[in-house]
Write an enzyme that holds these catalytic residues in place. Structure first.
Site, PDB file in Angstrom:
ATOM      1  N   SER A 152     -13.889 -16.251 -12.399  1.00  0.00           N
ATOM      2  CA  SER A 152     -13.949 -15.354 -11.239  1.00  0.00           C
ATOM      3  C   SER A 152     -14.553 -16.090 -10.059  1.00  0.00           C
ATOM      4  O   SER A 152     -15.366 -17.008 -10.228  1.00  0.00           O
ATOM      5  CB  SER A 152     -14.799 -14.124 -11.562  1.00  0.00           C
TER       6      SER A 152
ATOM      7  N   TYR B 197     -22.321  -9.797 -14.804  1.00  0.00           N
ATOM      8  CA  TYR B 197     -20.899 -10.174 -14.814  1.00  0.00           C
ATOM      9  C   TYR B 197     -20.712 -11.576 -14.245  1.00  0.00           C
ATOM     10  O   TYR B 197     -20.034 -12.424 -14.834  1.00  0.00           O
ATOM     11  CB  TYR B 197     -20.104  -9.157 -14.005  1.00  0.00           C
TER      12      TYR B 197
END
Length: 291
Positions: A183, A196
């Site tokens: 990400s 996350y």
């Protein structure tokens, strides 16, 4: 894809929210764009078998369809989104390829082992592993992240990659490959997604280290780092206000669509990327990722 196709992508999304992760595609407005109808495959993955976690919707769905158009058969792991999974399977079968659906929780080591065995029982081999499943739980502060949340985020996002990869590797031959979904948050950080983002940073290091470990076996390991992509995870994890602002801060000025990710995965899975391992391709709407 031609200019007309991507220039017509939505510039924004309206405020909305779903109550349960990882979210249902049919409840999203607008629906994510997961396929380019004009994409014609060229047998880059002819008769390969790909196992994809989080393959029912979002990025995983788009990758699965692109792989099928390139000649691959699919095994898709998903949590419990049966309707989304069945819809993806139908598309793949309409392309003329096979699709095996495997529901369950990738944070469980035994399930991951069973998923690999189920895939091998169906196809007798696995050539491509795409570690893509993930969850996220935005919080205002690290003080709001409970131990239960921390454990769930890490077990789903990074532990699962260890579990599935360990189970697959004994069945990999030279020329097989692994692609991990990282990400942009691994590089930019995210004040609302500390746990996350931490898992995504771990995935980048996992990719680099695993690539070095497997290079003598001629097994390549790479990653793709998406920016803000319009998937069910977004509408099921952020507040309505955050969803309404989603993707607007990118230099391109809009959220990305799943279909814009799949070409990167096809490239990394194909022989054209034979000299690339341990790398991360950034598909993030124009964010500059410096060293």
């Amino acid at each position: 894809m031609n200019n007309t196709f991507y220039l017509n992508f939505p510039k924004s999304v309206p405020e909305q929210a779903q109550s349960k992760q990882p979210g249902i595609e049919s409840q999203m407005n607008p629906k994510p764009i997961f396929e380019n109808p004009e994409y014609i495959g060229s047998n880059k993955l002819k008769d390969k078998v790909a196992l994809i976690s989080g393959g029912d919707s979002g990025i995983g769905k788009s990758v699965a369809i692109a792989f099928a158009k390139e000649g691959a058969d699919l095994a898709l792991i998903y949590y419990d989104e049966q309707d989304d999974a069945e819809g993806t399977k139908k598309i793949i079968e309409n392309v003329g390829r096979q699709c095996l659906l495997i529901p369950g929780d990738v944070s469980d080591d035994n399930f991951c082992k069973t998923s690999v065995k189920t895939t091998l029982d169906k196809y007798n081999k696995i050539d491509i592993l795409v570690n893509n499943a993930a969850v996220q739980f935005p919080q205002n502060s690290i003080e709001d992240i409970t131990n239960d949340q921390l454990e769930k985020t890490f077990k789903t996002n990074i532990f699962s990659m260890f579990y599935i990869t360990r189970a697959v590797l004994p069945h990999f031959n030279p020329g097989c490959c692994i692609i991990n979904t990282a990400s942009v948050t691994a590089y930019k950080g995210s004040k609302d997604l500390i746990d996350y983002s931490s898992t995504k940073g771990a995935i980048v290091s996992f990719t680099r280290s695993l690539a070095l470990s497997l290079i003598t076996r001629n097994i390549r390991v790479n990653a793709v780092a998406p920016g803000p992509i319009w998937t069910p995870l977004i509408s099921s994890s952020f507040s309505k206000q955050k969803v309404g602002e989603f993707g607007s801060a990118t230099p391109i000025g809009r959220p990305g669509q799943p279909v814009e990710l799949s070409p990167a995965y096809v490239f990394l899975a194909s022989p054209e990327s034979s000299y690339i391992t341990g790398e991360t391709i950034h598909v993030n709407g124009g964010y500059f990722i410096g060293s």
